[in-house]
Write a protein that holds these residues in place. Structure first.
Motif, short mmCIF file in Angstrom:
data_model
loop_
_atom_site.label_atom_id
_atom_site.label_comp_id
_atom_site.label_asym_id
_atom_site.label_seq_id
_atom_site.Cartn_x
_atom_site.Cartn_y
_atom_site.Cartn_z
N GLN A 1 0.83 -1.21 0.00
CA GLN A 1 0.00 0.00 0.00
C GLN A 1 0.86 1.26 0.00
O GLN A 1 0.54 2.24 -0.66
CB GLN A 1 -0.94 0.01 1.20
CG GLN A 1 -2.12 -0.91 1.04
CD GLN A 1 -3.14 -0.72 2.15
OE1 GLN A 1 -2.86 -0.07 3.17
NE2 GLN A 1 -4.32 -1.30 1.97
N ALA A 2 1.96 1.24 0.75
CA ALA A 2 2.84 2.41 0.81
C ALA A 2 3.43 2.71 -0.55
O ALA A 2 3.56 3.88 -0.94
CB ALA A 2 3.95 2.19 1.84
N LEU A 3 3.77 1.68 -1.30
CA LEU A 3 4.34 1.89 -2.64
C LEU A 3 3.33 2.44 -3.63
O LEU A 3 3.70 2.98 -4.67
CB LEU A 3 4.94 0.58 -3.16
CG LEU A 3 6.18 0.10 -2.40
CD1 LEU A 3 6.61 -1.27 -2.90
CD2 LEU A 3 7.32 1.11 -2.51
N GLN A 4 2.06 2.35 -3.32
CA GLN A 4 1.02 2.89 -4.19
C GLN A 4 0.72 4.36 -3.90
O GLN A 4 0.02 5.01 -4.66
CB GLN A 4 -0.26 2.05 -4.06
CG GLN A 4 -0.11 0.64 -4.58
CD GLN A 4 -1.31 -0.25 -4.27
OE1 GLN A 4 -2.26 0.18 -3.63
NE2 GLN A 4 -1.25 -1.49 -4.73
N LEU A 5 1.28 4.89 -2.83
CA LEU A 5 1.07 6.30 -2.48
C LEU A 5 1.83 7.20 -3.45
O LEU A 5 2.87 6.81 -3.98
CB LEU A 5 1.57 6.57 -1.06
CG LEU A 5 0.82 5.94 0.09
CD1 LEU A 5 1.60 6.13 1.39
CD2 LEU A 5 -0.57 6.53 0.22
N PRO A 6 1.35 8.43 -3.62
CA PRO A 6 2.12 9.40 -4.41
C PRO A 6 3.47 9.66 -3.72
O PRO A 6 3.62 9.50 -2.51
CB PRO A 6 1.25 10.67 -4.39
CG PRO A 6 -0.11 10.21 -3.98
CD PRO A 6 0.07 8.97 -3.18
N ILE A 7 4.45 10.08 -4.49
CA ILE A 7 5.81 10.24 -3.97
C ILE A 7 5.88 11.21 -2.79
O ILE A 7 6.61 10.95 -1.82
CB ILE A 7 6.79 10.64 -5.09
CG1 ILE A 7 8.22 10.46 -4.59
CG2 ILE A 7 6.53 12.06 -5.57
CD1 ILE A 7 9.24 10.45 -5.70
N GLY A 8 5.12 12.27 -2.83
CA GLY A 8 5.12 13.23 -1.72
C GLY A 8 4.63 12.60 -0.43
O GLY A 8 5.19 12.82 0.65
#
Length: 84
Positions: A9-16
């Motif tokens: 899930q964390a890897l699916q977050l926007p970079i910011g």
């Protein structure tokens, strides 16, 4: 939630948002690490200032006055011989 699910899930977050997450996690780790280190350091110092010598109030007062009135350049080194 398991760790692999959280990572996915964390890897699916926007970079910011990922950078904010990284910053939050690092601050949390630093805070926890500091408190563990501080507690460890203090426990090693417990009892370090104990003395077996009995000093009178007059001796303590005299030593303190001497300490306050002696300039750093006049101080002499005292060699510790390891005896108690």
């Amino acid at each position: 939630m398991t760790l692999p699910e959280l990572q996915k899930q964390a890897l699916q977050l926007p970079i910011g948002d990922r950078w904010k997450l990284v910053q939050t996690l690092l601050e949390s780790l630093q805070w926890e690490t500091r408190s563990v280190v501080k507690k460890g350091n203090l426990s090693r110092l417990r009892g370090i200032a104990k003395s077996t010598n009995k000093l009178s109030d007059e001796d303590i007062t005299t030593d303190y006055v001497n300490y306050l009135t002696t300039s750093p350049t006049k101080l002499t080194k005292v060699k510790y011989d390891g005896s108690r």
